[in-house]
Write an enzyme that holds these catalytic residues in place. Sequence first.
Site, PDB file in Angstrom:
ATOM      1  N   SER A 248      -6.537  23.583   4.819  1.00  0.00           N
ATOM      2  CA  SER A 248      -6.029  24.896   4.467  1.00  0.00           C
ATOM      3  C   SER A 248      -4.996  25.369   5.499  1.00  0.00           C
ATOM      4  O   SER A 248      -3.984  24.703   5.703  1.00  0.00           O
ATOM      5  CB  SER A 248      -7.214  25.849   4.329  1.00  0.00           C
ATOM      6  OG  SER A 248      -6.892  26.957   3.553  1.00  0.00           O
ATOM      7  N   ASP A 469      -7.050  23.850  -7.166  1.00  0.00           N
ATOM      8  CA  ASP A 469      -7.415  24.539  -5.932  1.00  0.00           C
ATOM      9  C   ASP A 469      -6.974  25.991  -6.048  1.00  0.00           C
ATOM     10  O   ASP A 469      -5.783  26.269  -6.212  1.00  0.00           O
ATOM     11  CB  ASP A 469      -6.725  23.862  -4.750  1.00  0.00           C
ATOM     12  CG  ASP A 469      -7.185  24.395  -3.392  1.00  0.00           C
ATOM     13  OD1 ASP A 469      -7.462  25.603  -3.286  1.00  0.00           O
ATOM     14  OD2 ASP A 469      -7.233  23.599  -2.440  1.00  0.00           O
ATOM     15  N   HIS A 497     -11.588  24.278  -3.485  1.00  0.00           N
ATOM     16  CA  HIS A 497     -10.640  24.342  -2.379  1.00  0.00           C
ATOM     17  C   HIS A 497     -10.785  23.124  -1.484  1.00  0.00           C
ATOM     18  O   HIS A 497     -11.845  22.899  -0.894  1.00  0.00           O
ATOM     19  CB  HIS A 497     -10.866  25.619  -1.576  1.00  0.00           C
ATOM     20  CG  HIS A 497      -9.895  25.826  -0.459  1.00  0.00           C
ATOM     21  ND1 HIS A 497      -8.580  25.439  -0.527  1.00  0.00           N
ATOM     22  CD2 HIS A 497     -10.042  26.395   0.770  1.00  0.00           C
ATOM     23  CE1 HIS A 497      -7.964  25.752   0.589  1.00  0.00           C
ATOM     24  NE2 HIS A 497      -8.840  26.325   1.401  1.00  0.00           N
TER      25      HIS A 497
END
Length: 528
Positions: A248, A469, A497
């Site tokens: 991320s 995602d 995710h």
Amino acid sequence: MTAVRDTDRTPDVDRIPRRRLRNRVALLGACGLLLTAPYAAWPGAAPAMTRPARADGAATDAAVPPGLRHYYQQKLLWEPCPGFPSFQCTTVKVPLDYAHPDAGDLLLKATRKKATGNGARIGSLLFNPGGPGASAIDYLVGGHADLFSPSVRTSYDLVAMDPRGVQYSTPVDCEINTPTTPSGVGRHMSADSAEIAAYDAGYEQFTNACARHAGRLLPHVGTLDAARDMDVLRALLGDDRLHYVGFSYGTYLGATYADLFPSRVGRMVLDGAVDPAIDGYQDFLQTAAGFQVAWESFANDCAARTDCPLGRSVKEISRRLDTLRRSLDRITLRQGKDISIAGDDLLSAVATALMSPDWGLLRAALRGVLAGDTTALQQLLGSAEDTSSNATDAFFAISCLSSPLAPRFTSAQVQAALPQFLRASPQFGKFYANQLMQCTHWPVPPTQPSHTVTAPGAAPILIVGTTRDPATPYPWAKALARQLSSSRLLTYDADGHAAYHRGSTCVDTAVDRYLAQGQLPPAGKICT
């Protein structure tokens, strides 16, 4: 980048929004462990200076500027971590300002778990879970180390360092009572201009508190500086190249490092990628759209099941979710003396489940709320709980220095943007439109503009993207793969995710083979 920021419909500074859904919420469920803090926060912020200049990516350690050499040559003292004897802890000294290294130092905390067995050791593998603002130390010590395969564990020492400003590394502390309740996802917001103005006032109050209490540190906690800190750590660990896994926001940090130091890139995995070239407006708009795609994927699956509590079509399920949320806004659901569930909490639970993804638990939570039972919903809200005490402060301080992460719009501009956000996401659009104001009043201008990263001459970099995602939409992974000159994209055709360590043998095998053997997956590889 993030967990969804938790907001309240008042300008109260104690209810300022929390982090976006850009951290590894799914990891909490995978580990099944409470992430307890092994250290006390480390003080020592020094006076602010100017933004550091861009590094020469072709430089070797021998070419480090004279003013920085003593940082690259310091001796680290590794000691057993209190309460975690299988981990070692140390403190790393770095300059507050790389352009003026005589202006003072910051102290960063790091931890490592030594490689196991007698296999050929490659070096150290640095890990960052995202955020920004999430503690890498908490994640590694809290269970993530045990998820790495034996081939990786025998090849690398696993290392985590909290970036500057985060938790154990000279933390940003705005000295306000930010919320610690487990409600770290989206919030409802009406299109009423007075309510939008109230949000704006809340951001301004929070900003003023940060300027008063942490102003000297705020110019020096950006991603550029954090990437430079990683290079100091790389040298002190004895590695010629940085081996790295970032999730991320951690992909943005990793890509920044690669762009600064391409010749020092080792085996690098960027999972759940952020596009450094995107602007803040599109960042939030596309994230809203990403959550809508994820929601409709869940709703489509739910509609085909006999136990779906909300209906038999995506349209009906979405309509009933909105109706249920509005009803909870009017009449809060209470269970016992201490449990109360409002519409905001329902949306928080939905977004958390979409991140994980945990559709079975989400169906149970929705069914329970309809029956007045919040047990399953509390499970989802609990998995979003943030254990980093300064996560809110660090999130804003780091994000507001990067144009791709944090836009600066007025309340009037937000009002004008609402229709486009609602078209992108009827369920989440209002929440993300509100986030356009998060850095409007921030006292420090952005130091890292939106720009493409190329990292010419870098070793091969593996990018992993998940097609549905919600927090870092798949097009961002494709965009980053196009930008980085040596990248290879691995696609995970799934929901949730990020992908690595989320249950896909195909993804885990491909990443492990790359980390342990240097073998990239075939071009165009898709895991399902």
